[in-house]
Design a protein around this motif. Structure first.
Motif, PDB file in Angstrom:
ATOM      1  N   ILE A 131       1.352  27.790  85.910  1.00 30.53           N
ATOM      2  CA  ILE A 131       1.511  27.869  84.458  1.00 30.53           C
ATOM      3  C   ILE A 131       2.951  28.191  84.061  1.00 30.53           C
ATOM      4  CG2 ILE A 131      -0.883  28.515  84.013  1.00 30.53           C
ATOM      5  CD1 ILE A 131       0.067  31.436  83.767  1.00 30.53           C
ATOM      6  N   ASP A 132       3.334  27.662  82.907  1.00 26.46           N
ATOM      7  CA  ASP A 132       4.612  28.024  82.293  1.00 26.46           C
ATOM      8  C   ASP A 132       4.306  29.099  81.260  1.00 26.46           C
ATOM      9  OD1 ASP A 132       7.050  28.291  81.159  1.00 26.46           O
ATOM     10  OD2 ASP A 132       7.190  26.257  80.378  1.00 26.46           O
ATOM     11  N   SER A 133       4.332  30.329  81.713  1.00 30.88           N
ATOM     12  CA  SER A 133       4.002  31.449  80.838  1.00 30.88           C
ATOM     13  C   SER A 133       5.244  32.096  80.243  1.00 30.88           C
ATOM     14  CB  SER A 133       3.205  32.497  81.613  1.00 30.88           C
ATOM     15  OG  SER A 133       3.900  32.874  82.783  1.00 30.88           O
ATOM     16  N   ALA A 134       6.426  31.593  80.588  1.00 31.67           N
ATOM     17  CA  ALA A 134       7.668  32.246  80.166  1.00 31.67           C
ATOM     18  C   ALA A 134       7.771  32.414  78.646  1.00 31.67           C
ATOM     19  CB  ALA A 134       8.879  31.495  80.711  1.00 31.67           C
ATOM     20  N   PRO A 135       7.561  31.376  77.827  1.00 31.90           N
ATOM     21  CA  PRO A 135       7.727  31.572  76.387  1.00 31.90           C
ATOM     22  C   PRO A 135       6.844  32.685  75.826  1.00 31.90           C
ATOM     23  CG  PRO A 135       7.656  29.240  76.902  1.00 31.90           C
ATOM     24  CD  PRO A 135       7.271  29.966  78.161  1.00 31.90           C
ATOM     25  N   ALA A 136       5.582  32.735  76.253  1.00 30.05           N
ATOM     26  CA  ALA A 136       4.666  33.767  75.757  1.00 30.05           C
ATOM     27  C   ALA A 136       5.069  35.146  76.243  1.00 30.05           C
ATOM     28  CB  ALA A 136       3.235  33.445  76.187  1.00 30.05           C
ATOM     29  N   ILE A 137       5.428  35.255  77.524  1.00 29.44           N
ATOM     30  CA  ILE A 137       5.818  36.545  78.094  1.00 29.44           C
ATOM     31  C   ILE A 137       7.091  37.063  77.428  1.00 29.44           C
ATOM     32  CG2 ILE A 137       6.733  37.641  80.172  1.00 29.44           C
ATOM     33  CD1 ILE A 137       4.770  35.956  81.789  1.00 29.44           C
ATOM     34  N   LEU A 138       8.085  36.219  77.296  1.00 26.17           N
ATOM     35  CA  LEU A 138       9.358  36.638  76.716  1.00 26.17           C
ATOM     36  C   LEU A 138       9.182  37.056  75.260  1.00 26.17           C
ATOM     37  CD1 LEU A 138      11.755  33.980  78.267  1.00 26.17           C
ATOM     38  CD2 LEU A 138      11.277  36.295  79.073  1.00 26.17           C
ATOM     39  N   ALA A 139       8.353  36.338  74.519  1.00 27.62           N
ATOM     40  CA  ALA A 139       8.097  36.702  73.119  1.00 27.62           C
ATOM     41  C   ALA A 139       7.451  38.080  73.035  1.00 27.62           C
ATOM     42  CB  ALA A 139       7.209  35.651  72.464  1.00 27.62           C
ATOM     43  N   SER A 140       6.543  38.383  73.950  1.00 32.95           N
ATOM     44  CA  SER A 140       5.876  39.683  73.921  1.00 32.95           C
ATOM     45  C   SER A 140       6.804  40.809  74.357  1.00 32.95           C
ATOM     46  CB  SER A 140       4.613  39.652  74.786  1.00 32.95           C
ATOM     47  OG  SER A 140       3.614  38.833  74.193  1.00 32.95           O
ATOM     48  N   TYR A 141       7.711  40.545  75.297  1.00 33.88           N
ATOM     49  CA  TYR A 141       8.722  41.556  75.651  1.00 33.88           C
ATOM     50  C   TYR A 141       9.624  41.837  74.445  1.00 33.88           C
ATOM     51  CZ  TYR A 141       7.806  41.864  80.684  1.00 33.88           C
ATOM     52  OH  TYR A 141       7.242  42.125  81.907  1.00 33.88           O
TER      53      TYR A 141
ATOM     54  N   GLU B  20       7.700  47.107  86.594  1.00 32.73           N
ATOM     55  CA  GLU B  20       8.976  46.840  87.253  1.00 32.73           C
ATOM     56  C   GLU B  20       9.925  46.101  86.321  1.00 32.73           C
ATOM     57  OE1 GLU B  20      10.591  44.058  90.899  1.00 32.73           O
ATOM     58  OE2 GLU B  20       8.640  45.042  91.139  1.00 32.73           O
ATOM     59  N   THR B  21       9.404  45.132  85.587  1.00 29.98           N
ATOM     60  CA  THR B  21      10.244  44.372  84.662  1.00 29.98           C
ATOM     61  C   THR B  21      10.762  45.262  83.543  1.00 29.98           C
ATOM     62  OG1 THR B  21       9.001  42.359  85.143  1.00 29.98           O
ATOM     63  CG2 THR B  21      10.328  42.370  83.141  1.00 29.98           C
ATOM     64  N   LEU B  22       9.907  46.133  83.027  1.00 31.16           N
ATOM     65  CA  LEU B  22      10.342  47.038  81.958  1.00 31.16           C
ATOM     66  C   LEU B  22      11.405  48.011  82.455  1.00 31.16           C
ATOM     67  CD1 LEU B  22       6.940  47.748  80.180  1.00 31.16           C
ATOM     68  CD2 LEU B  22       8.890  46.468  79.264  1.00 31.16           C
ATOM     69  N   GLN B  23      11.304  48.416  83.696  1.00 29.85           N
ATOM     70  CA  GLN B  23      12.340  49.282  84.266  1.00 29.85           C
ATOM     71  C   GLN B  23      13.681  48.547  84.344  1.00 29.85           C
ATOM     72  OE1 GLN B  23      10.512  50.431  87.965  1.00 29.85           O
ATOM     73  NE2 GLN B  23       9.396  52.151  87.051  1.00 29.85           N
ATOM     74  N   ILE B  24      13.621  47.263  84.669  1.00 22.48           N
ATOM     75  CA  ILE B  24      14.847  46.454  84.700  1.00 22.48           C
ATOM     76  C   ILE B  24      15.426  46.308  83.296  1.00 22.48           C
ATOM     77  CG2 ILE B  24      15.746  44.133  85.139  1.00 22.48           C
ATOM     78  CD1 ILE B  24      13.616  43.928  87.387  1.00 22.48           C
TER      79      ILE B  24
ATOM     80  N   THR C 251      15.917  52.210  83.200  1.00 24.25           N
ATOM     81  CA  THR C 251      15.425  53.559  83.477  1.00 24.25           C
ATOM     82  C   THR C 251      13.999  53.502  84.016  1.00 24.25           C
ATOM     83  OG1 THR C 251      14.939  55.740  82.521  1.00 24.25           O
ATOM     84  CG2 THR C 251      14.536  53.835  81.124  1.00 24.25           C
ATOM     85  N   LYS C 252      13.583  54.581  84.666  1.00 26.86           N
ATOM     86  CA  LYS C 252      12.199  54.718  85.116  1.00 26.86           C
ATOM     87  C   LYS C 252      11.467  55.801  84.324  1.00 26.86           C
ATOM     88  CE  LYS C 252      12.973  53.018  89.821  1.00 26.86           C
ATOM     89  NZ  LYS C 252      12.793  53.272  91.279  1.00 26.86           N
ATOM     90  N   ASP C 253      12.015  56.156  83.180  1.00 23.73           N
ATOM     91  CA  ASP C 253      11.387  57.170  82.329  1.00 23.73           C
ATOM     92  C   ASP C 253       9.956  56.758  81.987  1.00 23.73           C
ATOM     93  OD1 ASP C 253      10.858  57.979  79.201  1.00 23.73           O
ATOM     94  OD2 ASP C 253      11.822  59.585  80.352  1.00 23.73           O
TER      95      ASP C 253
END
Length: 218
Positions: free
Chosen positions: A16-26, A52-56, A60-62
């Motif tokens: 699947i090409d989930s990038a557009p949906a994932i990036l919009a939600s980030y 892991e992506t949110l840490q990037i 931070t790892k807060d």
């Protein structure tokens, strides 16, 4: 028994090409939290697990901040965002042909289990897969994709000599190697491996049709 009786698939960037949906939600998660990411929210971040992506993205790892952003991401992606996911051209036909050819299909993905199941239902693919494994399927969560593949194979008595793992990133190939599985690289996705990244014993496929032909070889 066919050479590749059991076909284990990665999901994002492979089927699947989930990038557009994932990036919009980030982007929505950071906007809702009033935060600015420290690195660009683009296709290069798609693939690793959510935390892991949110840490990037935050640098931070807060735990409090990561939990807040994760909640905002899920509120977007798990309700309507996932519906923007598209199948790569030819993948639906590939799954249909493999199932018709008697192959046993499974998914081993870094994606969370809940949206994975939502997407498979949305695309009408749930019936193709004997099982779906994600890192968060177990508590405590599995530490790596290699461990997840090992657990899937052990739980379902899948022998390595008639199995293969299909993915789009070097992590996928390394996880296959850790479980003594052949690795077939789907080079049509956003995690597409370039020749310099390919181990000599990995095989690359530019289209689902070419991959299907290889998987149906006896």
């Amino acid at each position: 028994m066919p050479r590749f009786q059991y076909v284990l698939f990665d999901l994002d960037g492979t089927l699947i090409d989930s990038a557009p949906a994932i990036l919009a939600s980030y982007r929505q998660a950071f906007a809702t939290a009033g935060r600015t990411p420290v690195v660009a929210i683009d296709e290069s971040i798609v693939g690793p697990p959510l935390v892991e992506t949110l840490q990037i993205l935050t640098g931070t790892k807060d735990a409090r901040l990561i939990d807040e952003l994760a909640a905002h991401f899920k509120a977007s992606y798990d309700t309507t965002g996932y519906r923007e996911t598209a199948a790569y051209a030819g993948v639906g036909d590939m799954l249909e042909r493999l199932a018709a050819g008697g192959r046993t299909l499974a998914i081993a993905t870094n994606k969370r289990l809940h949206p994975t199941r939502l997407i498979l239902d949305h695309l009408g693919w749930s019936g193709y897969f004997k099982t779906v494994y994600a890192l968060d399927l177990f508590e405590p969560r599995l530490p790596t994709k290699a461990a997840m593949i090992a657990r899937l194979m052990d739980d379902h008595d899948i022998p390595e000599h008639v199995s293969v793992y299909v993915g789009d990133r070097s992590e996928d190939g390394e996880s296959a190697d850790a479980n003594r599985l052949p690795f077939f690289a789907a080079t049509w996705g956003y995690g597409s491996l370039v020749p310099a990244e390919m181990a000599a014993h990995w095989r690359a496929f530019a289209t689902p049709a070419a991959l299907t032909a290889a998987l149906l070889e006896d």
